[in-house]
Design a protein around this motif. Structure first.
Motif, mmCIF file in Angstrom:
data_model
loop_
_atom_site.group_PDB
_atom_site.id
_atom_site.type_symbol
_atom_site.label_atom_id
_atom_site.label_comp_id
_atom_site.label_asym_id
_atom_site.label_seq_id
_atom_site.Cartn_x
_atom_site.Cartn_y
_atom_site.Cartn_z
ATOM 1 N N GLY A 121 0.788 -1.222 0.000
ATOM 2 C CA GLY A 121 0.000 0.000 0.000
ATOM 3 C C GLY A 121 0.824 1.277 0.000
ATOM 4 O O GLY A 121 0.291 2.364 0.165
ATOM 5 N N VAL A 122 2.130 1.164 -0.206
ATOM 6 C CA VAL A 122 3.017 2.322 -0.244
ATOM 7 C C VAL A 122 3.094 2.834 -1.678
ATOM 8 O O VAL A 122 3.278 2.050 -2.616
ATOM 9 N N LYS A 123 2.947 4.142 -1.865
ATOM 10 C CA LYS A 123 3.035 4.712 -3.204
ATOM 11 C C LYS A 123 4.399 4.408 -3.809
ATOM 12 O O LYS A 123 5.429 4.580 -3.159
ATOM 13 N N ALA A 124 4.372 3.936 -5.051
ATOM 14 C CA ALA A 124 5.603 3.537 -5.733
ATOM 15 C C ALA A 124 5.469 3.833 -7.220
ATOM 16 O O ALA A 124 4.410 3.631 -7.811
ATOM 17 N N ASP A 125 6.537 4.326 -7.828
ATOM 18 C CA ASP A 125 6.524 4.639 -9.248
ATOM 19 C C ASP A 125 6.253 3.389 -10.076
ATOM 20 O O ASP A 125 6.634 2.285 -9.695
ATOM 21 N N SER A 126 5.583 3.598 -11.215
ATOM 22 C CA SER A 126 5.254 2.467 -12.074
ATOM 23 C C SER A 126 4.978 2.950 -13.489
ATOM 24 O O SER A 126 4.429 4.025 -13.688
ATOM 25 N N TRP A 127 5.359 2.142 -14.476
ATOM 26 C CA TRP A 127 4.859 2.328 -15.834
ATOM 27 C C TRP A 127 3.380 1.974 -15.790
ATOM 28 O O TRP A 127 2.960 1.112 -15.010
ATOM 29 N N PHE A 128 2.566 2.610 -16.637
ATOM 30 C CA PHE A 128 1.167 2.231 -16.709
ATOM 31 C C PHE A 128 0.582 2.642 -18.044
ATOM 32 O O PHE A 128 1.137 3.466 -18.759
ATOM 33 N N THR A 129 -0.563 2.041 -18.346
ATOM 34 C CA THR A 129 -1.334 2.412 -19.513
ATOM 35 C C THR A 129 -2.694 2.857 -19.025
ATOM 36 O O THR A 129 -3.308 2.205 -18.177
ATOM 37 N N VAL A 130 -3.181 3.984 -19.534
ATOM 38 C CA VAL A 130 -4.512 4.483 -19.190
ATOM 39 C C VAL A 130 -5.244 4.765 -20.493
ATOM 40 O O VAL A 130 -4.644 5.233 -21.459
ATOM 41 N N SER A 131 -6.539 4.398 -20.539
ATOM 42 C CA SER A 131 -7.314 4.651 -21.748
ATOM 43 C C SER A 131 -8.724 5.082 -21.389
ATOM 44 O O SER A 131 -9.233 4.776 -20.317
ATOM 45 N N VAL A 132 -9.334 5.806 -22.323
ATOM 46 C CA VAL A 132 -10.706 6.291 -22.187
ATOM 47 C C VAL A 132 -11.494 5.721 -23.360
ATOM 48 O O VAL A 132 -11.123 5.909 -24.512
ATOM 49 N N HIS A 133 -12.594 5.044 -23.038
ATOM 50 C CA HIS A 133 -13.438 4.428 -24.068
ATOM 51 C C HIS A 133 -14.761 5.155 -24.149
ATOM 52 O O HIS A 133 -15.216 5.751 -23.231
#
Length: 133
Positions: A121-133
């Motif tokens: 539950g600790v904030k940690a940097d990450s690659w991510f993908t976000v999309s809007v449909h």
């Protein structure tokens, strides 16, 4: 090699501005480089907040460890009335996507905040993908 002192000064000053911008979580211009006909907008964002792939993304930035703001190009896009999808591109990360509040990203209708945490539950940097449909 830079011959004059003035050239070295300009080069070092420019490098300092670029580094300061990166350290301050600056948002950079994004070029659409993805064909996704059934998606209104999408982005693959690196852990440092830089967009790698995008469609209809104005900017993305890392505001704190594990916290990112993504602004969509279409100012009429209402994320509150859209289907959002976010996926962590790193193992052991959980994503939370919010909008419409002012937790560092503003409250515009075309902005989302992505928060990545580890299994503790600790904030940690990450690659991510976000999309809007």
């Amino acid at each position: 090699m830079l011959k004059s002192k003035k050239s070295r000064y300009v080069a070092l000053s420019t490098a300092g501005v670029v580094l300061a911008g990166a350290a301050a979580g600056a948002a950079y211009a994004v070029v659409d480089n993805v064909k996704a006909p059934h998606t209104q907008a999408a982005a693959t964002v690196r852990a440092n907040g830089v967009v790698q792939n995008a469609k209809n993304i104005k900017s993305a930035r890392r505001i704190n460890p594990g916290e990112y703001c993504v602004t969509f190009s279409d100012t009429n896009l209402r994320v509150s009335r859209s289907i959002l999808q976010a996926t962590a591109n790193m193992s052991n990360r959980i994503l939370d996507v919010t909008w419409g509040n002012d937790y560092g990203c503003g409250s515009a209708q075309n902005v989302v905040k992505v928060v990545a945490t580890n299994h503790n539950g600790v904030k940690a940097d990450s690659w991510f993908t976000v999309s809007v449909h």
